[in-house]
Design a protein around this motif. Structure first.
Motif, PDB file in Angstrom:
ATOM      1  N   TYR A   1       0.864  -1.182   0.000  1.00  0.00           N
ATOM      2  CA  TYR A   1       0.000   0.000   0.000  1.00  0.00           C
ATOM      3  C   TYR A   1       0.899   1.231   0.000  1.00  0.00           C
ATOM      4  O   TYR A   1       1.540   1.542   0.997  1.00  0.00           O
ATOM      5  CB  TYR A   1      -0.931   0.031   1.203  1.00  0.00           C
ATOM      6  CG  TYR A   1      -1.841   1.245   1.181  1.00  0.00           C
ATOM      7  CD1 TYR A   1      -2.816   1.367   0.185  1.00  0.00           C
ATOM      8  CD2 TYR A   1      -1.708   2.269   2.105  1.00  0.00           C
ATOM      9  CE1 TYR A   1      -3.645   2.483   0.135  1.00  0.00           C
ATOM     10  CE2 TYR A   1      -2.534   3.393   2.065  1.00  0.00           C
ATOM     11  CZ  TYR A   1      -3.498   3.494   1.069  1.00  0.00           C
ATOM     12  OH  TYR A   1      -4.307   4.603   0.997  1.00  0.00           O
ATOM     13  N   ARG A   2       0.977   1.881  -1.148  1.00  0.00           N
ATOM     14  CA  ARG A   2       1.852   3.025  -1.336  1.00  0.00           C
ATOM     15  C   ARG A   2       3.280   2.619  -0.947  1.00  0.00           C
ATOM     16  O   ARG A   2       3.813   1.671  -1.509  1.00  0.00           O
ATOM     17  CB  ARG A   2       1.327   4.236  -0.580  1.00  0.00           C
ATOM     18  CG  ARG A   2      -0.164   4.548  -0.889  1.00  0.00           C
ATOM     19  CD  ARG A   2      -0.543   5.955  -0.559  1.00  0.00           C
ATOM     20  NE  ARG A   2      -2.004   6.133  -0.518  1.00  0.00           N
ATOM     21  CZ  ARG A   2      -2.804   6.234  -1.569  1.00  0.00           C
ATOM     22  NH1 ARG A   2      -2.321   6.168  -2.780  1.00  0.00           N
ATOM     23  NH2 ARG A   2      -4.120   6.402  -1.420  1.00  0.00           N
ATOM     24  N   ALA A   3       3.882   3.309   0.019  1.00  0.00           N
ATOM     25  CA  ALA A   3       5.269   2.986   0.382  1.00  0.00           C
ATOM     26  C   ALA A   3       5.347   1.925   1.469  1.00  0.00           C
ATOM     27  O   ALA A   3       6.432   1.662   1.995  1.00  0.00           O
ATOM     28  CB  ALA A   3       5.986   4.249   0.850  1.00  0.00           C
TER      29      ALA A   3
ATOM     30  N   GLN B   1      -5.980   2.698  -3.565  1.00  0.00           N
ATOM     31  CA  GLN B   1      -4.612   3.116  -3.839  1.00  0.00           C
ATOM     32  C   GLN B   1      -4.510   4.117  -4.994  1.00  0.00           C
ATOM     33  O   GLN B   1      -3.623   4.963  -5.018  1.00  0.00           O
ATOM     34  CB  GLN B   1      -3.740   1.889  -4.117  1.00  0.00           C
ATOM     35  CG  GLN B   1      -2.263   2.157  -4.131  1.00  0.00           C
ATOM     36  CD  GLN B   1      -1.458   0.961  -3.629  1.00  0.00           C
ATOM     37  OE1 GLN B   1      -0.383   1.132  -3.087  1.00  0.00           O
ATOM     38  NE2 GLN B   1      -1.956  -0.251  -3.813  1.00  0.00           N
ATOM     39  N   ARG B   2      -5.428   4.072  -5.943  1.00  0.00           N
ATOM     40  CA  ARG B   2      -5.338   4.975  -7.090  1.00  0.00           C
ATOM     41  C   ARG B   2      -5.826   6.397  -6.776  1.00  0.00           C
ATOM     42  O   ARG B   2      -5.648   7.308  -7.584  1.00  0.00           O
ATOM     43  CB  ARG B   2      -6.117   4.416  -8.272  1.00  0.00           C
ATOM     44  CG  ARG B   2      -7.636   4.486  -8.172  1.00  0.00           C
ATOM     45  CD  ARG B   2      -8.276   3.887  -9.413  1.00  0.00           C
ATOM     46  NE  ARG B   2      -9.723   3.800  -9.333  1.00  0.00           N
ATOM     47  CZ  ARG B   2     -10.576   4.701  -9.822  1.00  0.00           C
ATOM     48  NH1 ARG B   2     -10.106   5.790 -10.420  1.00  0.00           N
ATOM     49  NH2 ARG B   2     -11.883   4.523  -9.735  1.00  0.00           N
TER      50      ARG B   2
ATOM     51  N   ASP C   1      -5.747   9.895  -4.498  1.00  0.00           N
ATOM     52  CA  ASP C   1      -4.807  10.687  -3.699  1.00  0.00           C
ATOM     53  C   ASP C   1      -5.480  11.094  -2.395  1.00  0.00           C
ATOM     54  O   ASP C   1      -5.890  12.242  -2.199  1.00  0.00           O
ATOM     55  CB  ASP C   1      -4.357  11.921  -4.497  1.00  0.00           C
ATOM     56  CG  ASP C   1      -3.274  12.706  -3.765  1.00  0.00           C
ATOM     57  OD1 ASP C   1      -2.753  12.205  -2.742  1.00  0.00           O
ATOM     58  OD2 ASP C   1      -2.950  13.818  -4.228  1.00  0.00           O
TER      59      ASP C   1
ATOM     60  N   GLU D   1       9.350   0.359   3.815  1.00  0.00           N
ATOM     61  CA  GLU D   1      10.000  -0.216   2.635  1.00  0.00           C
ATOM     62  C   GLU D   1      11.181  -1.105   2.997  1.00  0.00           C
ATOM     63  O   GLU D   1      11.555  -1.983   2.225  1.00  0.00           O
ATOM     64  CB  GLU D   1      10.460   0.913   1.706  1.00  0.00           C
ATOM     65  CG  GLU D   1       9.304   1.663   1.052  1.00  0.00           C
ATOM     66  CD  GLU D   1       9.778   2.807   0.179  1.00  0.00           C
ATOM     67  OE1 GLU D   1       9.604   2.720  -1.053  1.00  0.00           O
ATOM     68  OE2 GLU D   1      10.318   3.797   0.727  1.00  0.00           O
TER      69      GLU D   1
ATOM     70  N   ASP E   1      -1.724   7.653   5.423  1.00  0.00           N
ATOM     71  CA  ASP E   1      -2.046   8.662   4.404  1.00  0.00           C
ATOM     72  C   ASP E   1      -2.046  10.088   4.943  1.00  0.00           C
ATOM     73  O   ASP E   1      -1.616  11.008   4.255  1.00  0.00           O
ATOM     74  CB  ASP E   1      -3.410   8.364   3.773  1.00  0.00           C
ATOM     75  CG  ASP E   1      -3.319   7.347   2.647  1.00  0.00           C
ATOM     76  OD1 ASP E   1      -2.563   7.591   1.702  1.00  0.00           O
ATOM     77  OD2 ASP E   1      -3.994   6.308   2.734  1.00  0.00           O
TER      78      ASP E   1
END
Length: 577
Positions: free
Chosen positions: A279-281, A305-306, A308, A470, A499
């Motif tokens: 999920y993102r980073a 996820q798509r 913002d 990450e 987020d």
């Protein structure tokens, strides 16, 4: 950081603070809290006594698993309406030593004598929920204790017996009945009164609920825990305690169950492979089936996820709409596909495939609700049909990080408030079998995935979660009680931290927006209420309801600082050193 990003972060922080103050007006909120910080170790649990027991064990050199065992034993005593050794649990454990992620399944099992007609009446129609719930019929083989023992054998530091001492001491000396426990007794008085042992314990001589501040002692539970501490978990599954459990279930007047000594002796927890997705980073991991929670949370993250989200106000109609639409899609799949993987082939990888989730996400319009979603077809599974199950909200959650950096996120439950209302040895037995679909077949004679079968584990919504950065290091452990709303509660907290850069307490304080592929539920008494007109204009059916989540979270900073939080909607706390 750019100026626009800085202003966005400031705005999100302000929104979190505003949401916290708005929660003050609701019936379940008691205070404004700051997050708790620590440098070495931390716990968070649904009752201060439980959190104190966990911290005591950590201070004695215990591991995160050791602390979880101690906290569960105390919760059995002080929060009996929600969890205990008579129920089941799911536990995620991350090892700082080798990076291994264990997903422990301590879900209850149906007795071998349980058949698909367990919850049908003489005319073949489903029983009413409360007719099924109270008494022995709905009691599954308890799994929490066996699971904790297996996890302790693998990841414990302190002797097993030491972990029971805080609960044994407290059971003998007594504790003051809290407002929350009192309110639960008031709400469940009629059902409690129907079972002698529970009535004797929770009601006074005149049949009234024990008042707030009453010092409640439980010598029977102290004796039970002493036996388990001394002899190990087999004392629970094969000895005198097991015989009492079986006798209570089979001998219940009016609603006997089918549990046998052989079912108790045969129970084993399962070490499963966690479900994880990017999920993102971050990489977010949860529990696999038989709980639907891990898949549902990851699916919602995947379809969001798509968008913002970081650029949106966390308490806005735009954000609430997207969260609700993601919930519709996840619950459509949940109801069709997820059940005990030892009995049903659950297409986990296909449900979490990034391409599949991208196609599901494309169904979301920012302008209008899709209405009731249909399940996707990651695989051609025409043999399965949706099945409900009641999955009601009386559960607990705890988190722990020890001095070595090991992490536990655990959700635990007896199912309904006070479970089956059968009390044995000072603890309550679960009613988890009502999480099965009462109808075993659909109108065309096809088997429902979550139908009752001998030895099967009922579907759950529990969602203990750990998020990683990450580099593969844990950054957040979180989870909640709340029945089938649990995935939605957990998602909201994850979005708040990942987020919107909120601290854990501000993330937990965000007002809830939950959709389970029906009406969009907005949390009463919060800023979410004001979103109703805008959501209705997008086609949502809106309900404003009380949502007493019980989120607990610990965030782990890059410098090792621990930041803990407990949901103000309940009575829990975070404690650390």
């Amino acid at each position: 950081m750019t100026h626009s990003r800085l202003f966005a972060v400031i705005g999100h922080l302000a929104a979190g603070i505003a949401a916290a103050f708005l929660l003050l007006g609701s019936a379940h909120a008691r205070d404004v809290r700051a997050p708790v910080t620590a440098q070495t170790q931390m716990v968070a649990a649904a009752n201060p006594h439980a959190a104190e027991a966990g911290r005591e064990i950590l201070r004695a050199g215990g591991s995160a698993v050791d602390a979880a065992v101690a906290m569960q034993m105390v919760l059995t005593l002080v929060e009996p309406q929600s969890s205990g050794i008579g129920g089941g649990a799911f536990l995620l454990h991350w090892s700082a030593q080798d990076g291994a992620l264990d997903a422990w399944d301590g879900r209850e099992k149906a007795p071998e004598a349980a058949t698909p007609d367990l919850f049908l009446d003489d005319q073949g129609q489903p029983l009413k929920f409360f007719d099924a719930l109270v008494g022995g019929r709905a009691v599954g083989v308890p799994g929490a204790l066996a699971m904790l023992a297996a996890a302790h054998e693998r990841q414990g530091n302190l002797p097993w017996a030491d972990l029971f001492q805080p609960a044994i001491r407290l059971a003998r000396s007594g504790f003051e009945v809290s407002q929350r426990l009192h309110d639960a007794i008031v709400a469940g008085r009629d059902l409690i009164a129907s079972r002698t042992a529970a009535a004797t314990y929770f009601l006074d001589a005149t049949g009234d609920p024990l008042p707030v501040g009453h010092v409640l002692r439980n010598a029977a539970l102290a004796d039970t825990l002493s036996q388990i501490a001394e002899k190990g978990p087999r004392a629970f599954y094969e000895g005198e305690i097991a015989r009492k459990i079986v006798a209570a279930v089979q001998g219940d007047v009016g609603n006997p169950g089918r549990l046998e000594m052989s079912d108790m002796a045969a129970y084993r927890p399962v070490l499963r492979e966690a479900v994880c997705a990017p999920y993102r980073a971050h990489r977010v991991c949860g529990m696999p089936p038989p709980t639907s929670g891990g898949i549902a949370v990851l699916q919602m993250l995947g379809v969001l996820q798509r968008f913002d989200l970081a650029a949106l106000d966390p308490v806005s109609a735009e954000t609430a709409h997207l969260i609700a639409e993601a919930g519709r899609l996840a619950f459509a799949d949940r109801n069709l596909y997820v059940a005990d993987p030892d009995y049903v082939e659950v297409p986990v990888d296909a449900l979490l495939d990034r391409g599949y989730l991208a196609r599901r996400s494309a169904l979301i319009s920012v302008d209008a609700s899709m209405g009731k979603a249909t399940a996707g077809r990651p695989l051609d599974r025409a043999d399965l049909v949706p099945g409900a199950g009641f999955d009601v909200p009386s559960t607990s959650h705890l988190v722990a990080v020890d001095a070595d950096g090991n992490v536990v996120s655990m959700t635990t439950s007896v199912e309904f408030r006070f479970g089956s209302h059968l009390m044995v040895g000072g603890f309550l037995l679960n009613n988890q079998l009502t999480d099965f679909s009462f109808r075993p077949l659909d109108a065309d004679g096809r088997v429902v995935a979550n139908a009752v079968q001998p030895g099967k584990r009922p579907r759950s919504s529990m969602s203990p979660t750990i998020a990683f950065d990450e580099a593969g290091k844990p950054v957040l452990a979180v989870g909640s009680p709340g029945g089938s709303r649990i995935p939605g509660y957990t998602l909201r907290a994850l979005l708040g931290v990942l987020d919107w850069d909120l601290d854990p307490q501000a993330a937990l304080d965000l007002p809830h927006v939950v959709n389970r592929n029906g009406a969009t539920d907005l949390e009463a008494g919060t800023a979410a209420e004001a979103l109703a007109p805008a959501l209705e204009s997008k086609g949502h059916e809106v309900r404003v309801v009380e949502m007493t989540s019980g989120l607990h979270a610990i965030a782990i900073g890059t410098d090792g600082t621990l930041t803990g939080a407990a949901d103000r909607r309940r009575e829990g706390v975070a404690l650390g050193d």
